[in-house]
Design a protein around this motif. Structure first.
Motif, short mmCIF file in Angstrom:
data_model
loop_
_atom_site.label_atom_id
_atom_site.label_comp_id
_atom_site.label_asym_id
_atom_site.label_seq_id
_atom_site.Cartn_x
_atom_site.Cartn_y
_atom_site.Cartn_z
N GLN A 162 0.81 -1.22 0.00
CA GLN A 162 0.00 0.00 0.00
C GLN A 162 0.85 1.28 0.00
O GLN A 162 0.31 2.38 -0.18
N HIS A 163 2.14 1.14 0.20
CA HIS A 163 3.01 2.32 0.16
C HIS A 163 3.28 2.80 -1.26
O HIS A 163 3.81 3.90 -1.45
N PHE A 164 2.93 1.97 -2.26
CA PHE A 164 3.16 2.36 -3.65
C PHE A 164 1.84 2.79 -4.30
O PHE A 164 0.84 2.08 -4.23
N GLN A 165 1.87 3.95 -4.91
CA GLN A 165 0.74 4.46 -5.66
C GLN A 165 1.19 4.71 -7.09
O GLN A 165 2.08 5.54 -7.31
N ASP A 166 0.61 3.95 -8.02
CA ASP A 166 1.04 4.01 -9.42
C ASP A 166 2.53 3.74 -9.55
O ASP A 166 3.25 4.36 -10.34
N GLY A 167 3.01 2.80 -8.74
CA GLY A 167 4.41 2.39 -8.83
C GLY A 167 5.39 3.29 -8.11
O GLY A 167 6.60 3.06 -8.19
N GLU A 168 4.90 4.30 -7.41
CA GLU A 168 5.79 5.23 -6.72
C GLU A 168 5.41 5.38 -5.25
O GLU A 168 4.26 5.19 -4.86
N MET A 169 6.40 5.74 -4.47
CA MET A 169 6.19 6.09 -3.05
C MET A 169 6.80 7.47 -2.84
O MET A 169 7.96 7.71 -3.18
N ARG A 170 6.00 8.39 -2.31
CA ARG A 170 6.44 9.77 -2.12
C ARG A 170 6.70 10.03 -0.64
O ARG A 170 5.81 9.89 0.20
N LEU A 171 7.91 10.43 -0.34
CA LEU A 171 8.31 10.80 1.01
C LEU A 171 8.53 12.31 1.06
O LEU A 171 9.32 12.85 0.28
N ARG A 172 7.84 12.96 1.95
CA ARG A 172 7.97 14.42 2.06
C ARG A 172 8.27 14.81 3.50
O ARG A 172 7.64 14.33 4.44
N CYS A 173 9.25 15.70 3.63
CA CYS A 173 9.56 16.27 4.94
C CYS A 173 9.31 17.77 4.89
O CYS A 173 9.71 18.44 3.93
N THR A 174 8.66 18.30 5.91
CA THR A 174 8.35 19.73 5.97
C THR A 174 8.98 20.33 7.22
O THR A 174 8.87 19.78 8.31
N ALA A 175 9.66 21.47 7.02
CA ALA A 175 10.23 22.24 8.12
C ALA A 175 9.40 23.51 8.30
O ALA A 175 9.05 24.17 7.32
N SER A 176 9.09 23.84 9.53
CA SER A 176 8.27 25.03 9.78
C SER A 176 8.74 25.77 11.02
O SER A 176 9.20 25.16 11.99
N ILE A 177 8.65 27.09 10.94
CA ILE A 177 8.77 27.96 12.11
C ILE A 177 7.50 28.80 12.06
O ILE A 177 7.45 29.84 11.41
N ALA A 178 6.45 28.29 12.66
CA ALA A 178 5.13 28.88 12.53
C ALA A 178 5.09 30.26 13.16
O ALA A 178 5.74 30.51 14.19
N PRO A 179 4.32 31.16 12.53
CA PRO A 179 3.54 30.98 11.30
C PRO A 179 4.20 31.59 10.07
O PRO A 179 3.51 31.96 9.14
N VAL A 180 5.52 31.72 10.06
CA VAL A 180 6.16 32.53 9.02
C VAL A 180 7.05 31.76 8.05
O VAL A 180 7.48 32.30 7.04
N TYR A 181 7.35 30.52 8.34
CA TYR A 181 8.30 29.79 7.49
C TYR A 181 7.83 28.35 7.30
O TYR A 181 7.58 27.62 8.27
N PHE A 182 7.68 27.94 6.03
CA PHE A 182 7.31 26.57 5.69
C PHE A 182 8.06 26.18 4.43
O PHE A 182 7.93 26.84 3.41
N GLN A 183 8.84 25.07 4.51
CA GLN A 183 9.49 24.55 3.33
C GLN A 183 9.52 23.04 3.41
O GLN A 183 9.53 22.44 4.48
#
Length: 241
Positions: A162-183
């Motif tokens: 179930q970790h594969f969707q259409d043959g791919e697995m997407r891993l995303r990491c988000t860094a935040s300093i709320a409420p002014v910085y999100f990457q």
């Protein structure tokens, strides 16, 4: 106090006076050296003080104190906490990943957000969903002599179909300093076997910066370049009798 004549206006940072206005003195303005304080005299007067070249040392409790002439000799004051924020010079980075995984393999990756104050908060998603907390590995922030901090969050789990969707697995990491910085940083990896050839791509979201929290705030939109923000510090007094 609105009808009283002003005797003096004094500004303090964490108990240390840095600006004084006394209309009967010649000159009426006196300034005092305090760490983290650089006053823009052209934009400061008896109603507001403007700071420039704000850095981490500018953080502190700011106090404005106004005293009236005779006969009332009334003194009023207000205080506000000001926090200077130093944003990361670049977005978070995912390390340790492989270009291809098969069901049963173990994914073990880290996300790192470099050199900020305060340390960025990190989070992971797998195909847009939040992983179970047991798969997260928290590490203590690394603090430099400058006071800047680097934060790291690990992710480890066993790959399932179930970790594969259409043959791919997407891993995303988000860094935040709320409420002014999100990457974010994202890696797309292919499944093994007869899946498509391996794909590895990195994407970054835009961020908004910079904010100084306190009585007033100053903010501007920008990308991930670091900015030690310019601060217009205006802490206004509400006069009372």
């Amino acid at each position: 106090m609105e009808e009283d004549e002003i005797y003096s206006v004094k500004w303090y940072k964490s108990g240390s006076e840095f600006y004084r206005y006394h209309p009967k003195d010649k000159p009426p303005v006196q300034t005092y050296k305090v760490r983290g304080i650089v006053i823009d005299l052209k934009r400061s007067n008896h109603t507001a003080v403007t700071l420039r070249r704000v850095d981490l040392l500018s953080t502190g409790l700011y106090r404005c104190e106004v005293s009236a002439e005779a006969p009332s000799f009334t003194t009023v004051f207000k205080e506000k906490e000001l926090i200077a924020i130093n944003l990361p010079q670049e977005g978070p980075k995912i390390t340790g990943g492989r270009p291809k995984y098969q069901v049963g393999d173990t994914v073990q990756v880290n996300c790192t957000s470099f050199r900020s104050k305060p340390a960025a908060m990190l989070s992971w998603t797998i195909n847009g969903g939040n992983p179970n907390k047991v798969h997260l590995q928290e590490f203590p922030s690394v603090v430099e002599d400058s006071g800047l901090e680097t934060s790291v969050l690990g992710l480890e789990f066993q790959v399932r179909e179930q970790h594969f969707q259409d043959g791919e697995m997407r891993l995303r990491c988000t860094a935040s300093i709320a409420p002014v910085y999100f990457q974010s940083d994202e890696e797309s990896v292919a499944g093994g076997g007869n899946q498509q050839a391996s794909v590895l791509e990195s994407k970054e979201t835009s961020s908004q910066s910079v904010r100084i929290t306190g009585g007033q705030r100053s903010s501007s939109g920008c990308t991930s370049t670091s900015i030690l923000t310019f601060l217009l510090l205006l802490l206004f007094l509400s006069w009372s009798r």
